[in-house]
Design a protein around this motif. Sequence first.
Motif, PDB file in Angstrom:
ATOM      1  N   TYR A  80     107.546  76.245  24.490  1.00 40.42           N
ATOM      2  CA  TYR A  80     108.084  77.500  24.999  1.00 40.42           C
ATOM      3  C   TYR A  80     108.117  77.413  26.524  1.00 40.42           C
ATOM      4  N   GLY A  81     109.177  77.939  27.125  1.00 34.33           N
ATOM      5  CA  GLY A  81     109.242  78.044  28.579  1.00 34.33           C
ATOM      6  C   GLY A  81     108.803  79.436  29.008  1.00 34.33           C
ATOM      7  N   ILE A  82     107.712  79.523  29.757  1.00 34.98           N
ATOM      8  CA  ILE A  82     107.181  80.806  30.202  1.00 34.98           C
ATOM      9  C   ILE A  82     107.613  81.035  31.649  1.00 34.98           C
ATOM     10  N   PRO A  83     108.306  82.134  31.936  1.00 36.58           N
ATOM     11  CA  PRO A  83     108.802  82.388  33.299  1.00 36.58           C
ATOM     12  C   PRO A  83     107.707  82.300  34.346  1.00 36.58           C
ATOM     13  N   GLY A  84     107.970  81.538  35.397  1.00 34.73           N
ATOM     14  CA  GLY A  84     107.026  81.396  36.495  1.00 34.73           C
ATOM     15  C   GLY A  84     105.917  80.403  36.239  1.00 34.73           C
ATOM     16  N   GLY A 112     101.778  70.597  28.787  1.00 33.10           N
ATOM     17  CA  GLY A 112     102.928  71.235  29.430  1.00 33.10           C
ATOM     18  C   GLY A 112     103.744  70.255  30.244  1.00 33.10           C
ATOM     19  N   ASP A 113     104.820  70.775  30.873  1.00 30.07           N
ATOM     20  CA  ASP A 113     105.718  69.916  31.638  1.00 30.07           C
ATOM     21  C   ASP A 113     105.282  69.824  33.097  1.00 30.07           C
ATOM     22  N   GLY A 114     106.127  69.203  33.939  1.00 34.19           N
ATOM     23  CA  GLY A 114     105.785  69.031  35.346  1.00 34.19           C
ATOM     24  C   GLY A 114     105.643  70.347  36.082  1.00 34.19           C
ATOM     25  N   ALA A 115     106.511  71.316  35.775  1.00 34.75           N
ATOM     26  CA  ALA A 115     106.412  72.633  36.415  1.00 34.75           C
ATOM     27  C   ALA A 115     105.095  73.311  36.052  1.00 34.75           C
ATOM     28  N   TYR A 116     104.703  73.198  34.776  1.00 37.05           N
ATOM     29  CA  TYR A 116     103.419  73.757  34.338  1.00 37.05           C
ATOM     30  C   TYR A 116     102.268  73.078  35.067  1.00 37.05           C
TER      31      TYR A 116
END
Length: 391
Positions: free
Chosen positions: A233-237, A334-338
């Motif tokens: 899931y992509g969580i905003p921010g 999670g991904d790199g942004a996470y």
Amino acid sequence: MAQKPNGDCRCNKGFADSYMLLNPEDAHFFDLFRVLVSRNIGHRKFVDSHAEGAYEGSFRHRWLIFVSVVLQKFLLLVAKPLALFGSFVEFLVNLYFLNGGFIMIAVNFLTGHLVVPDRNAPNYLSCIGNLDARIKLDAIKRDDCRYYVSLAMMASKASYENAAYLRALVKTQWKMEFVGFFDCWNDFQGKATTQVLILLDKNEEQDTYVVAFRGTEPFDADAWCTDLDISWYGIPGVGKMHGGFMKALGLQKNVGWPKEIQRDENLPPLAYYVIRDILRKGLSENPNAKFIITGHSLGGALAILYPTIMFLHNEKLLLERCEGIYTFGQPRVGDGAYADFMKQKLRENSIRYCRFVYCNDIVPRLPYDDKDLLFKHFGVCLFFNRRYELR
């Protein structure tokens, strides 16, 4: 067999700005092989993506989806016999040790003194417990920087045992306060799949709550499916986060992660919320108390995801009192942004985070980190080779 996990498709996912969810029970033979030849992943019945009909992937990405779904389907197929086999093995091992060996089993049986293992008794050990029977904490003083690591390691190991064993261990052997052992609900699987141990280490200078998530049990197909899943899931921010781990921690259908919930006390608790409420109460009543979070394998993933939700909810009291997060054999979550989000938040709140990895343990390498998958590790990694030498 585990209950059907594809309720995601019928749920409002408005709490996420993007998602890619795999539903292995919806994957049929021909549809599985079509994912290998068609770049359009969103057209597959067992894939629920953020942009239906427009989500494309490379062959390697589609191959990894294929492998993930096939392995999950196999595990779901063998879930019941695997659990029964595990229970049988565990029972035999306990029968052997409780009676003092094979010869004594026969002697005790003939003399009417056979000790029959009780799965809920304080002397009953899991397969993990029988492989590593240590119960004593290392002789490390509380002012030693290694103390919390040692305590976290033993609590992570202990979390595989039953509540009666844990109560006796914590109170009698460790001389600490047993707060509770909780069997927590997974809203998507429709059953309790997450176990959490909470104890309190009292000291004149500082009391410390220890939250330990149970990890992947050897014969638990549900837990292995969660480890092998590459849904997100992509969580905003925040970034993209592992779907299976979020569900195990307490993600709710249709609403995601509300800050406050109303829940029937007769139902099993949701892991994140029951831990948060206990910590809120304990820390507010004791200004000198802090807490650490730990877990092994799947439990390690839940341990690092837990502060993520604290950051989302801006739980100031908990963030101020979090002494550290220590995980053992933890998979990627999670991904790199996470990863960037977590590194920044952990630094801002002065929360220590260490990952311990042993040699060729496969779980910390899941899900794979390459150009076709998004999952990334972050934080300090302490790697031990097969001779237990730190690298």
